[in-house]
Design a protein around this motif. Structure first.
Motif, mmCIF file in Angstrom:
data_model
loop_
_atom_site.group_PDB
_atom_site.id
_atom_site.type_symbol
_atom_site.label_atom_id
_atom_site.label_comp_id
_atom_site.label_asym_id
_atom_site.label_seq_id
_atom_site.Cartn_x
_atom_site.Cartn_y
_atom_site.Cartn_z
ATOM 1 N N LYS A 18 0.831 -1.204 0.000
ATOM 2 C CA LYS A 18 0.000 0.000 0.000
ATOM 3 C C LYS A 18 0.862 1.248 0.000
ATOM 4 O O LYS A 18 0.582 2.203 -0.750
ATOM 5 C CB LYS A 18 -0.920 -0.014 1.228
ATOM 6 N N LYS A 19 1.907 1.222 0.782
ATOM 7 C CA LYS A 19 2.805 2.365 0.845
ATOM 8 C C LYS A 19 3.475 2.605 -0.499
ATOM 9 O O LYS A 19 3.583 3.752 -0.970
ATOM 10 C CB LYS A 19 3.836 2.141 1.929
ATOM 11 N N ALA A 20 3.903 1.494 -1.146
ATOM 12 C CA ALA A 20 4.554 1.611 -2.467
ATOM 13 C C ALA A 20 3.571 2.135 -3.505
ATOM 14 O O ALA A 20 3.922 2.969 -4.359
ATOM 15 C CB ALA A 20 5.098 0.257 -2.892
ATOM 16 N N TYR A 21 2.359 1.672 -3.438
ATOM 17 C CA TYR A 21 1.338 2.120 -4.384
ATOM 18 C C TYR A 21 1.053 3.610 -4.205
ATOM 19 O O TYR A 21 0.970 4.367 -5.185
ATOM 20 C CB TYR A 21 0.073 1.294 -4.208
ATOM 21 N N HIS A 22 0.923 4.037 -2.969
ATOM 22 C CA HIS A 22 0.654 5.459 -2.702
ATOM 23 C C HIS A 22 1.831 6.345 -3.131
ATOM 24 O O HIS A 22 1.634 7.455 -3.646
ATOM 25 C CB HIS A 22 0.339 5.664 -1.215
ATOM 26 N N MET A 23 3.036 5.880 -2.960
ATOM 27 C CA MET A 23 4.220 6.633 -3.404
ATOM 28 C C MET A 23 4.244 6.741 -4.931
ATOM 29 O O MET A 23 4.579 7.798 -5.485
ATOM 30 C CB MET A 23 5.491 5.965 -2.891
ATOM 31 N N ALA A 24 3.874 5.627 -5.599
ATOM 32 C CA ALA A 24 3.844 5.643 -7.073
ATOM 33 C C ALA A 24 2.792 6.620 -7.582
ATOM 34 O O ALA A 24 3.021 7.362 -8.558
ATOM 35 C CB ALA A 24 3.566 4.241 -7.601
ATOM 36 N N CYS A 25 1.667 6.654 -6.903
ATOM 37 C CA CYS A 25 0.608 7.603 -7.285
ATOM 38 C C CYS A 25 1.079 9.039 -7.096
ATOM 39 O O CYS A 25 0.787 9.925 -7.923
ATOM 40 C CB CYS A 25 -0.658 7.355 -6.485
ATOM 41 N N LYS A 26 1.800 9.252 -6.052
ATOM 42 C CA LYS A 26 2.316 10.591 -5.763
ATOM 43 C C LYS A 26 3.321 11.021 -6.836
ATOM 44 O O LYS A 26 3.290 12.160 -7.315
ATOM 45 C CB LYS A 26 2.960 10.598 -4.382
ATOM 46 N N GLU A 27 4.189 10.086 -7.225
ATOM 47 C CA GLU A 27 5.173 10.379 -8.265
ATOM 48 C C GLU A 27 4.489 10.634 -9.604
ATOM 49 O O GLU A 27 4.874 11.531 -10.364
ATOM 50 C CB GLU A 27 6.170 9.217 -8.382
ATOM 51 N N GLU A 28 3.487 9.842 -9.888
ATOM 52 C CA GLU A 28 2.775 10.006 -11.166
ATOM 53 C C GLU A 28 2.065 11.355 -11.236
ATOM 54 O O GLU A 28 2.076 12.042 -12.274
ATOM 55 C CB GLU A 28 1.775 8.869 -11.321
ATOM 56 N N LYS A 29 1.494 11.755 -10.111
ATOM 57 C CA LYS A 29 0.811 13.053 -10.072
ATOM 58 C C LYS A 29 1.805 14.201 -10.218
ATOM 59 O O LYS A 29 1.540 15.199 -10.922
ATOM 60 C CB LYS A 29 0.046 13.164 -8.762
ATOM 61 N N LEU A 30 2.952 14.051 -9.591
ATOM 62 C CA LEU A 30 3.985 15.087 -9.659
ATOM 63 C C LEU A 30 4.530 15.215 -11.095
ATOM 64 O O LEU A 30 4.734 16.328 -11.610
ATOM 65 C CB LEU A 30 5.106 14.763 -8.681
#
Length: 445
Positions: free
Chosen positions: A156-168
């Protein structure tokens, strides 16, 4: 510990479920609490037993003190017996509360101590065997699920970090289009970065979903194993609560004196004694012992008897007052002298000089020097001196003449002749000695 969103309040609420990792410790702690509660119950019983013992002793002391005061006091007859019945009640109730104390300590407290010893087994390294078994059982049941839960949290943490990177990355790409200084090559790289982030998000999402599926598969066996260990703890708690209920009923049985047959008998006897108090009987007793019902040696005609000598009249002595001797002359004049300074020979001389043979006084007709045998014979022969009565000395009296008795306060002896007009009686000590004494120095028993 997990959190959920409450739409009604708009805040996250933290859950505190048994199924959360480590929350089984409250169930384990209940075992240690059970042992401590046994200690608390024993302390509770010891304190109550101490109260029962103290109350029992206070009742006994109260009864003893007041029994003495009543017996020495002016109350008499059946009402005195009814009053004393309160002291008897106190003595009996004192015994019952002593039995309550013994029951609490010797039975109830010992039951708790023995049950505690059988239910909780201490280990050499500290703690209880039952606590350790429950702790190990819960850890074993929770370990596989906790491992999977950790993997889910990581995914879950990895998924949320990936989403954050994608948004950035998407934000940077959008901003670059509005800036003239950004070259096409740079825009291409930014676009490639966005594509790569989207791929990373998809991979992280798939991994996250997969770990959740694996966790869901582990959840049913996890719950089953945890419930099995919890049921074992519940069974132990059932035994503790059942025992506690039983011992509380035993304690209630010891404390509830109304269920004791002899307790109700105490108050039936007390009521019976009080109701037996008879006003007329008490008044009759007082009249016969201190009133008109008392026997009286009324003056009678006495023939002249030259063999009898006359006794000298004595004036009554009150406590803390001096005693005076009075020689009575035929004309009625009295010559007072110091009681302690008159000897027996002087009394005899005064008697022979002041009294004529024809004018014998109505006091004592016996010889002053008569011994105990003559007094006893007169009493036994039904003389006119009145019936024998047991009396108790109220004060110390030290006889100052040979024909007077000496006794201590509280001493009991027999009155064999009633009080004369000067306030003197004749009595016989239990040792057999007879003599005179002041009438107001004693009371009838």
């Amino acid at each position: 510990m997990s959190s959920t969103y409450d739409e009604s309040t708009g805040f996250d609420e933290t859950t505190d479920s048994f199924w959360e990792v480590g929350n089984y410790k409250r169930t384990v702690k209940r075992i240690d609490d059970g042992h401590r509660l046994c200690n608390d119950l024993m302390s509770c019983l010891q304190e109550r037993a101490k109260i029962e013992k103290s109350y029992s002793q206070q009742l006994t002391d109260w009864s003893k003190r007041w029994r003495q005061l009543i017996e020495k006091g002016p109350q008499y007859g059946t009402v005195e017996r009814a009053w004393l019945a309160l002291m008897t009640e106190a003595d009996k109730v004192s015994d019952l509360h002593q039995e309550v104390k013994n029951g609490l300590l010797n039975e109830d407290l010992e039951k708790v101590r023995n049950w505690q010893k059988d239910a909780y087994h201490k280990q050499i390294m500290g703690g209880f065997k039952e606590t350790k078994e429950a702790e190990e059982g819960f850890k074993k049941a929770q370990k596989p699920w906790a491992k999977k839960l950790k993997e889910v949290e990581t995914a879950k943490k990895a998924y949320h970090m990936a989403c954050k990177e994608e948004k950035l990355a998407s934000t940077r790409e959008a901003n670059s289009k509005a800036e003239a200084s950004v070259t096409p090559d740079q825009q291409k790289k930014l676009h490639e970065k966005v594509d790569k982030c989207k791929q990373d998000v998809q991979k992280a999402k798939e991994k996250y979903e997969k770990s959740l599926e694996e966790l869901d598969k582990c959840t049913p066996p996890y719950m089953e194993s945890m419930e099995q260990v919890f049921d074992l703890c519940q069974q132990m708690e059932v035994k503790r609560i059942t025992f506690l209920k039983e011992i509380l009923l035993d304690i209630k049985r010891h404390l509830n004196l109304t269920e004791t047959q002899c307790y109700s008998m105490v108050y039936r006897d007390l009521e019976r004694t009080i109701l037996a108090a008879n006003t007329q009987e008490d008044l009759k007793w007082f009249s016969n012992n201190h009133g008109p019902g008392m026997p009286m040696n009324w003056p009678q005609f006495e023939d002249y008897n030259p063999e009898l000598t006359h006794t000298i009249a004595k004036k009554v002595k009150k406590p803390n007052e001096g005693v005076t001797l009075t020689g009575i002359t035929p004309g009625g004049d009295q010559g007072a002298g110091d009681r302690g300074s008159v000897s027996s020979s002087e009394k005899n001389q005064a008697r022979e000089a002041d009294w004529s043979d024809d004018e014998q006084p109505t006091g004592y007709s016996a010889n002053d020097g008569s011994d105990g045998a003559s007094c006893y014979d007169e009493e036994a022969g039904g003389g006119s001196r009145g019936r024998a009565v047991r009396v108790r000395a109220l004060y110390d009296y030290d006889g100052q003449e040979q024909d007077e008795l000496t006794f201590k306060a509280g001493e009991e002896f027999t009155r064999i002749e009633d009080e004369d007009d000067q306030g003197w009686c004749k009595g016989r000590l239990d040792s057999g000695k007879t003599g005179l004494y002041p009438a107001n120095y004693v009371e009838p028993i």
